[in-house]
Write an enzyme that holds these catalytic residues in place. Sequence first.
Site, short mmCIF file in Angstrom:
data_model
loop_
_atom_site.label_atom_id
_atom_site.label_comp_id
_atom_site.label_asym_id
_atom_site.label_seq_id
_atom_site.Cartn_x
_atom_site.Cartn_y
_atom_site.Cartn_z
CE LYS A 102 52.03 -11.49 -17.85
NZ LYS A 102 53.32 -12.15 -17.49
CG PHE A 143 59.90 -36.37 -6.33
CD1 PHE A 143 60.00 -35.49 -7.39
CD2 PHE A 143 59.10 -36.02 -5.26
CE1 PHE A 143 59.34 -34.27 -7.37
CE2 PHE A 143 58.43 -34.82 -5.22
CZ PHE A 143 58.54 -33.94 -6.29
CB ALA A 189 60.08 -45.76 -13.55
N GLY A 241 59.66 -32.30 -16.39
CA GLY A 241 59.64 -31.10 -17.23
C GLY A 241 59.33 -29.89 -16.38
CB CYS A 271 61.41 -25.49 -11.39
SG CYS A 271 60.39 -24.07 -10.96
NE ARG A 288 57.05 -22.36 -18.23
CZ ARG A 288 57.11 -21.44 -17.27
NH1 ARG A 288 58.03 -20.49 -17.33
NH2 ARG A 288 56.27 -21.50 -16.25
#
Length: 449
Positions: free
Chosen positions: A35, A268, A271, A276, A279, A346
């Site tokens: 990396k 936010f 619906a 996901g 955080c 994630r």
Amino acid sequence: MKISVVGTGYVGLVSGVCLAELGHTVICVDVDTAKVDQINRGDSPIYEQGLDELLQKNLGTRLTATTDLERAVHETELSMIAVGTPFDGRAIDLSFVRQAAEMIGDALKTKSAYHVVVVKSTVIPGTTDSVVTPALENASGKKAGADFGVGMNPEFLREGDAVADFMRPDRIVLGACDSRSHGVMRQLYEPFTSANILSTNSRTAEMIKYTANSLLATLISFSNEIGNLCKKSGEVDVAEVMKGVHLDKRLSPIGENGRRIVPAITTFIEAGCGFGGSCFPKDVKALIAYGQSLGESMSLLDAVIRINREQPGQIIAMLKKHFHSLQGVSVAILGLAFKPETDDMRESPAIPVIHTLVEQGARIHAFDPVARNEAKKLFGDAITYAETLEDALADSSAVAILTRWDAFKRLPRLVQAMHPQPLVIDGRRMLDKKDFDRYEGIGMGERSL
């Protein structure tokens, strides 16, 4: 200032590159040699809008990467700890934070100049004071506040917009053990002359980060619960319900010119198929665990997680309404990343949806503008990966939108040209239901079609 950033993941690399862009000299530190080499070639190991350009611009002048933490600490005035804090199901794992603190402390043992260590990782209240500071003191043989400073500076970066968020912050929270540490941390952010800076203690800074993310997650799950109720309420569409809610002037104020101001937080209160990312799920679960360890039930946040866990099932339920069996049904999955402008999968709602469809025998053709490689790590050859939106739609009997990519706004025109038209399931309510012959959407009642 001269800064070392320990950890070159999402938070660490974005912070390091942006600090270099502000004029600081930055050394990024990571144990992963591959990396480090990649960064030193000017190739970002993560996908983030604008990051490659800033990395290449500052590389070799104000930014370098190394595996040599001791040298990095000795050559800088301030070190940021930006390593991962995974959640193991019971509590966040602080082993990487503790290890980084011990290594920095070991380097401080042979450094005479005053140095400030700042926790950038998201950690539960008390971590900086009760885990990081003792680790630094034990490894260095020195005393925090007298020989070196310790602080906590949470990040508020949205994936996909992280570079812009860092360069134009809406707030800077500085937690520290003493005024000298606060002063050094303020120097770090001197270029942001108009940003609101809140100076507090480290425990409060840690709690601010968790509270901010938990509030946003709560708004999403609240909206999804209302949407699920609307779905069962007949001629009620949650998109119209929330539009009416947003018009409350406490949410969308009316300016002096009479025009409506629409704050980003209203996004936010819509619906969808669930949240996901790295955080929201982790931070809410960590805050629940922290609260329960202190005797608080955390019932509200427990419900937030439960609703979110169940929400992808709405996509499956809508499919099953139209197909007696999913065996052999060709389904185009549009969107794999948990949100647009990132390849991060994630906790993406796409994961449980695809797993369920594969288990039930559906044939999956998935398309995402940037998350294809990440998806291959998760699903392997179990699904087909389309190169284009058109390829994903070809011969599909159903289409499920799981990520709000702008590229999917072309869908109405493409679907209208198909004969017969596939069923369109809008998991993000981003398209107009009137543009399709067969449309199902999250939170759309039966007779509101």
